[in-house]
Design a protein around this motif. Structure first.
Motif, PDB file in Angstrom:
ATOM      1  N   GLN A  34      25.570  -0.250   6.714  1.00 20.69           N
ATOM      2  CA  GLN A  34      25.594   1.104   7.266  1.00 20.69           C
ATOM      3  C   GLN A  34      26.775   1.924   6.742  1.00 20.69           C
ATOM      4  O   GLN A  34      26.771   3.153   6.828  1.00 20.69           O
ATOM      5  N   ASP A  35      27.769   1.240   6.185  1.00 22.70           N
ATOM      6  CA  ASP A  35      28.948   1.927   5.656  1.00 22.70           C
ATOM      7  C   ASP A  35      28.825   2.270   4.169  1.00 22.70           C
ATOM      8  O   ASP A  35      29.775   2.771   3.569  1.00 22.70           O
ATOM      9  N   VAL A  36      27.665   1.984   3.589  1.00 26.94           N
ATOM     10  CA  VAL A  36      27.447   2.206   2.158  1.00 26.94           C
ATOM     11  C   VAL A  36      26.762   3.553   1.939  1.00 26.94           C
ATOM     12  O   VAL A  36      25.762   3.866   2.599  1.00 26.94           O
ATOM     13  N   SER A  37      27.292   4.345   1.021  1.00 28.41           N
ATOM     14  CA  SER A  37      26.681   5.625   0.664  1.00 28.41           C
ATOM     15  C   SER A  37      25.919   5.496  -0.657  1.00 28.41           C
ATOM     16  O   SER A  37      26.444   4.955  -1.630  1.00 28.41           O
ATOM     17  N   LEU A  38      24.711   6.004  -0.657  1.00 32.60           N
ATOM     18  CA  LEU A  38      23.904   6.025  -1.880  1.00 32.60           C
ATOM     19  C   LEU A  38      23.825   7.431  -2.469  1.00 32.60           C
ATOM     20  O   LEU A  38      23.001   7.688  -3.354  1.00 32.60           O
ATOM     21  N   ASP A  39      24.667   8.343  -2.013  1.00 35.30           N
ATOM     22  CA  ASP A  39      24.640   9.724  -2.509  1.00 35.30           C
ATOM     23  C   ASP A  39      24.934   9.762  -4.010  1.00 35.30           C
ATOM     24  O   ASP A  39      25.800   9.028  -4.509  1.00 35.30           O
ATOM     25  N   TRP A  40      24.210  10.634  -4.688  1.00 31.04           N
ATOM     26  CA  TRP A  40      24.398  10.834  -6.134  1.00 31.04           C
ATOM     27  C   TRP A  40      24.380  12.327  -6.415  1.00 31.04           C
ATOM     28  O   TRP A  40      23.511  13.053  -5.931  1.00 31.04           O
ATOM     29  N   GLN A  41      25.375  12.790  -7.174  1.00 26.69           N
ATOM     30  CA  GLN A  41      25.457  14.210  -7.519  1.00 26.69           C
ATOM     31  C   GLN A  41      25.456  14.372  -9.023  1.00 26.69           C
ATOM     32  O   GLN A  41      26.192  13.693  -9.747  1.00 26.69           O
ATOM     33  N   ILE A  42      24.611  15.265  -9.524  1.00 28.03           N
ATOM     34  CA  ILE A  42      24.593  15.629 -10.931  1.00 28.03           C
ATOM     35  C   ILE A  42      24.589  17.152 -11.007  1.00 28.03           C
ATOM     36  O   ILE A  42      23.762  17.815 -10.361  1.00 28.03           O
ATOM     37  N   ASP A  43      25.547  17.703 -11.720  1.00 28.76           N
ATOM     38  CA  ASP A  43      25.746  19.140 -11.790  1.00 28.76           C
ATOM     39  C   ASP A  43      25.926  19.678 -10.371  1.00 28.76           C
ATOM     40  O   ASP A  43      26.741  19.137  -9.620  1.00 28.76           O
ATOM     41  N   ALA A  44      25.161  20.672  -9.970  1.00 33.56           N
ATOM     42  CA  ALA A  44      25.338  21.278  -8.639  1.00 33.56           C
ATOM     43  C   ALA A  44      24.443  20.639  -7.587  1.00 33.56           C
ATOM     44  O   ALA A  44      24.429  21.094  -6.439  1.00 33.56           O
ATOM     45  N   TYR A  45      23.722  19.584  -7.945  1.00 36.37           N
ATOM     46  CA  TYR A  45      22.707  19.039  -7.060  1.00 36.37           C
ATOM     47  C   TYR A  45      23.123  17.665  -6.537  1.00 36.37           C
ATOM     48  O   TYR A  45      23.507  16.781  -7.304  1.00 36.37           O
ATOM     49  N   THR A  46      23.013  17.499  -5.217  1.00 35.75           N
ATOM     50  CA  THR A  46      23.343  16.232  -4.573  1.00 35.75           C
ATOM     51  C   THR A  46      22.079  15.624  -3.990  1.00 35.75           C
ATOM     52  O   THR A  46      21.283  16.321  -3.329  1.00 35.75           O
ATOM     53  N   PHE A  47      21.895  14.331  -4.221  1.00 33.92           N
ATOM     54  CA  PHE A  47      20.723  13.610  -3.735  1.00 33.92           C
ATOM     55  C   PHE A  47      21.166  12.451  -2.845  1.00 33.92           C
ATOM     56  O   PHE A  47      22.239  11.883  -3.030  1.00 33.92           O
ATOM     57  N   LYS A  48      20.326  12.086  -1.901  1.00 32.91           N
ATOM     58  CA  LYS A  48      20.641  10.988  -0.987  1.00 32.91           C
ATOM     59  C   LYS A  48      20.408   9.621  -1.619  1.00 32.91           C
ATOM     60  O   LYS A  48      20.785   8.603  -1.032  1.00 32.91           O
ATOM     61  N   THR A  49      19.802   9.623  -2.772  1.00 30.81           N
ATOM     62  CA  THR A  49      19.499   8.368  -3.453  1.00 30.81           C
ATOM     63  C   THR A  49      19.538   8.595  -4.959  1.00 30.81           C
ATOM     64  O   THR A  49      19.159   9.675  -5.429  1.00 30.81           O
ATOM     65  N   PRO A  50      19.967   7.607  -5.752  1.00 34.51           N
ATOM     66  CA  PRO A  50      20.056   7.784  -7.206  1.00 34.51           C
ATOM     67  C   PRO A  50      18.731   7.508  -7.908  1.00 34.51           C
ATOM     68  O   PRO A  50      18.679   6.812  -8.919  1.00 34.51           O
ATOM     69  N   VAL A  51      17.650   8.048  -7.369  1.00 32.23           N
ATOM     70  CA  VAL A  51      16.302   7.754  -7.868  1.00 32.23           C
ATOM     71  C   VAL A  51      15.665   9.015  -8.435  1.00 32.23           C
ATOM     72  O   VAL A  51      15.602  10.050  -7.769  1.00 32.23           O
ATOM     73  N   ILE A  52      15.169   8.907  -9.672  1.00 29.18           N
ATOM     74  CA  ILE A  52      14.400   9.961 -10.326  1.00 29.18           C
ATOM     75  C   ILE A  52      12.999   9.417 -10.575  1.00 29.18           C
ATOM     76  O   ILE A  52      12.834   8.326 -11.123  1.00 29.18           O
ATOM     77  N   GLY A  53      11.997  10.154 -10.155  1.00 29.20           N
ATOM     78  CA  GLY A  53      10.615   9.757 -10.416  1.00 29.20           C
ATOM     79  C   GLY A  53      10.248  10.048 -11.857  1.00 29.20           C
ATOM     80  O   GLY A  53      10.398  11.167 -12.338  1.00 29.20           O
ATOM     81  N   ALA A  54       9.786   9.033 -12.573  1.00 27.24           N
ATOM     82  CA  ALA A  54       9.476   9.180 -13.993  1.00 27.24           C
ATOM     83  C   ALA A  54       8.356  10.193 -14.203  1.00 27.24           C
ATOM     84  O   ALA A  54       7.368  10.201 -13.458  1.00 27.24           O
ATOM     85  N   PRO A  55       8.485  11.049 -15.233  1.00 28.94           N
ATOM     86  CA  PRO A  55       7.448  12.044 -15.520  1.00 28.94           C
ATOM     87  C   PRO A  55       6.238  11.394 -16.192  1.00 28.94           C
ATOM     88  O   PRO A  55       6.012  11.525 -17.386  1.00 28.94           O
ATOM     89  N   MET A  56       5.472  10.679 -15.388  1.00 28.74           N
ATOM     90  CA  MET A  56       4.272   9.982 -15.839  1.00 28.74           C
ATOM     91  C   MET A  56       3.149  10.338 -14.875  1.00 28.74           C
ATOM     92  O   MET A  56       3.366  10.393 -13.658  1.00 28.74           O
ATOM     93  N   ASP A  57       1.957  10.555 -15.377  1.00 28.01           N
ATOM     94  CA  ASP A  57       0.863  11.027 -14.540  1.00 28.01           C
ATOM     95  C   ASP A  57       0.429  10.014 -13.486  1.00 28.01           C
ATOM     96  O   ASP A  57      -0.190  10.392 -12.489  1.00 28.01           O
ATOM     97  N   SER A  58       0.737   8.750 -13.688  1.00 28.31           N
ATOM     98  CA  SER A  58       0.407   7.737 -12.692  1.00 28.31           C
ATOM     99  C   SER A  58       1.441   7.675 -11.581  1.00 28.31           C
ATOM    100  O   SER A  58       1.249   6.978 -10.585  1.00 28.31           O
ATOM    101  N   VAL A  59       2.548   8.392 -11.746  1.00 28.74           N
ATOM    102  CA  VAL A  59       3.680   8.321 -10.809  1.00 28.74           C
ATOM    103  C   VAL A  59       3.899   9.640 -10.088  1.00 28.74           C
ATOM    104  O   VAL A  59       4.011   9.690  -8.859  1.00 28.74           O
ATOM    105  N   MET A  60       4.000  10.742 -10.846  1.00 34.25           N
ATOM    106  CA  MET A  60       4.392  12.033 -10.291  1.00 34.25           C
ATOM    107  C   MET A  60       3.284  13.073 -10.430  1.00 34.25           C
ATOM    108  O   MET A  60       2.868  13.411 -11.533  1.00 34.25           O
ATOM    109  N   SER A  61       2.824  13.561  -9.304  1.00 36.32           N
ATOM    110  CA  SER A  61       2.025  14.772  -9.208  1.00 36.32           C
ATOM    111  C   SER A  61       2.898  15.824  -8.539  1.00 36.32           C
ATOM    112  O   SER A  61       4.000  15.499  -8.069  1.00 36.32           O
ATOM    113  N   PRO A  62       2.476  17.060  -8.444  1.00 43.57           N
ATOM    114  CA  PRO A  62       3.279  18.015  -7.669  1.00 43.57           C
ATOM    115  C   PRO A  62       3.529  17.531  -6.236  1.00 43.57           C
ATOM    116  O   PRO A  62       4.624  17.667  -5.703  1.00 43.57           O
TER     117      PRO A  62
END
Length: 380
Positions: A34-62
């Protein structure tokens, strides 16, 4: 000590390690998850997790890009995919789902090539990105280097927050005898949004990509379980070594540039929560996930997984792979898990690994001790 190994009298090669060959080591200190932070910031954007969904049609739709954004990650839409070729791609996805079960099939590949021969439509690029923006999450889309010159103005006009240039291998300057080359340094300079670019799998190419002004560099060749690049082109760099080499380029570029930090993003071959843990331990700041997210119930591939390289009109080097379905996207990412193989509650696995080794944030976790234990020598 040199890692060079003789291959024969005229050639030698470096020893390299895959993620399966390495493991992290607990230290004298542990802490509560519970004391571990998974926050990740790149440029001006902060995310709660260091996960990017791959730009593949089987993975990401709108829809899944929006869902991932609401769960704390970044969804990247493939702007050369089915959503920018068809007003309604649902019948196409259903047909792909019901192709022959054989994963390696010339007939399946031929049909995929036909389905992806439909032209990309600029108006659909704008419509899909607008749909994501209306949901209030960070908007990101991806093009290959070959298509970037053609469509990037459309993407910028549509209002992306972050732009991804993703290919099997991407260089700082794509040279072409016919047509204008894509000079990434000039291109990124002209843009007003952060750019993530890759893949790269070595120190020198990654350093050159960092010098273009990229905000992040993708490590690997993408595609993961669906790619046949190694068999078709003879190209492969094991991911543990690749990430470590690119992390070294990040360190040296930080000194060279007077403090500019470029994010290292592992892309490909991350099939479980343990793989994510080891990628970050090798020096990655974040991970781009394909297979692991393709297993979500909401994934547009419906239990099948394929990448852009699988539909290349002249030299396909991938196939449609059965990955199955394990859980809703929220459970895949955040749990609770009902699987023991690291295919769900990915962030729970990462949080617990960081807690077990005594680290409270992602950046400090890159300093964790690691051992090399080749897969053939590991006890089960």
């Amino acid at each position: 000590m040199s890692n060079e190994i003789p291959i024969g009298l005229a050639k030698s090669g470096r020893r390299a390690w895959a993620l399966d060959d390495v493991a992290v080591v607990p230290s004298r200190r542990t802490r509560s998850p519970q004391d571990v932070s998974l926050d990740w910031q790149i440029d001006a954007y902060t995310f709660k997790t260091p996960v990017i969904g791959a730009p593949m049609d089987s993975v990401m739709s709108p829809e899944t890009a929006i869902a991932l954004g609401r769960l704390g990650g970044l969804g990247v839409l493939n702007l050369e995919g089915l959503w920018t070729r068809y007003e309604d791609p649902s019948p196409v996805l259903e047909e792909i789902e019901h192709l022959a079960e054989d994963e390696i099939s010339p007939e399946n590949t031929r049909r995929l090539q036909q389905l992806y021969s439909e032209p990309i439509k600029a108006e659909l690029i704008k419509a899909r990105l607008a749909e994501i923006r209306q949901a209030g999450v960070v908007v990101s889309g991806s093009l290959t280097p070959q298509r970037t010159q053609e469509f990037y103005q459309t993407v910028v006009e549509a209002g992306v927050d972050m732009f991804v240039i993703r290919g099997t291998t991407v260089s700082a300057e794509h040279v072409a005898q016919n047509g204008d080359p894509l000079n990434l340094k000039e291109f990124i300079y002209e843009l007003d949004v952060p750019v993530i670019v890759g893949g790269a799998a070595g120190y020198t190419p990654a350093l050159h990509l960092m010098r273009t002004g990229a905000a992040g560099v993708l490590v690997g060749f993408g595609g993961g379980s669906s790619t046949t690049t190694r068999r078709a082109m003879g190209i492969r760099v094991p991911m543990a070594t690749a990430i470590s080499d690119v992390a070294a380029a990040r360190r040296d570029y930080l000194d060279e540039s007077g403090g500019r930090y470029v994010h290292v993003i592992a892309d490909g071959g991350l099939g479980s929560s343990g793989d994510i843990v080891k990628a970050l331990a090798m020096g990655a700041d974040a991970v781009m996930l394909g297979t692991t997210l393709a297993r979500a119930e909401e994934a547009p591939g419906r239990g099948w997984h394929w990448g852009q390289e699988a539909v290349h009109p002249d030299f396909p080097r991938g196939h449609r792979t059965r990955v199955g379905t394990v859980a809703p996207l929220e459970e895949v990412l955040w749990g609770p898990a009902h699987h023991t193989d690291g295919s769900s509650n990915l962030m729970g696995g990462l949080r617990r690994a960081m807690a077990a080794t005594g680290y409270s944030d992602l950046k400090s976790f890159q300093r964790v001790d690691a051992i090399v234990s080749p897969l053939g020598q590991q006890s089960r």
